[in-house]
Enzyme design. Structure first.
Site, PDB file in Angstrom:
ATOM      1  CB  CYS A  11     -61.178  43.133   1.635  1.00  0.00           C
ATOM      2  SG  CYS A  11     -61.043  44.573   1.546  1.00  0.00           S
ATOM      3  CB  SER A  12     -55.665  44.740   3.605  1.00  0.00           C
ATOM      4  OG  SER A  12     -56.084  45.049   2.741  1.00  0.00           O
TER       5      SER A  12
END
Length: 113
Positions: A11-12
């Site tokens: 997840c960024s």
């Protein structure tokens, strides 16, 4: 002070939040919560630190995919469902001894560090 992050490396926002925490000179305990989901008791503790209920940290799409009836479940049942399907828990969550913050946006965690 010990700091923990419930982290998803794919997840960024989770990666950005981890970088912010580390940028403050803090080396957090990294819990990949998808591999090591919290127990219901631990999730309740973190919700209390967040000042939120279980519905406040739900990823709606993932909850629907897991068949979690968000509207129809009581809080304890919803917490158990989230622990059984941790992908439905919003991420990342940064936790200290006395506070927690959801890293959406990542800068939101700076207030507790």
């Amino acid at each position: 002070m010990s700091t923990t992050i419930w982290h998803n490396p794919r997840c960024s926002k989770s990666r950005e939040t981890l970088a912010l925490v580390e940028g403050k000179g803090i080396t957090p305990v990294i819990v990949e919560y998808l591999k090591n989901p919290p127990s219901p008791a631990e999730l309740k503790r973190v919700l209390a630190l967040l000042g939120k209920g279980p519905r406040d940290i739900i990823r709606k799409k993932e909850a629907a995919e897991a068949g979690i009836d968000v509207a129809g479940l009581a809080d304890d049942a919803l917490i158990a469902a989230l622990c059984a399907h941790p992908a439905a828990i919003e991420r990342p969550i940064v936790i200290t001894a006395t506070k927690a913050a959801l890293g959406r946006p990542p800068e939101a965690v700076l207030d507790i560090l």
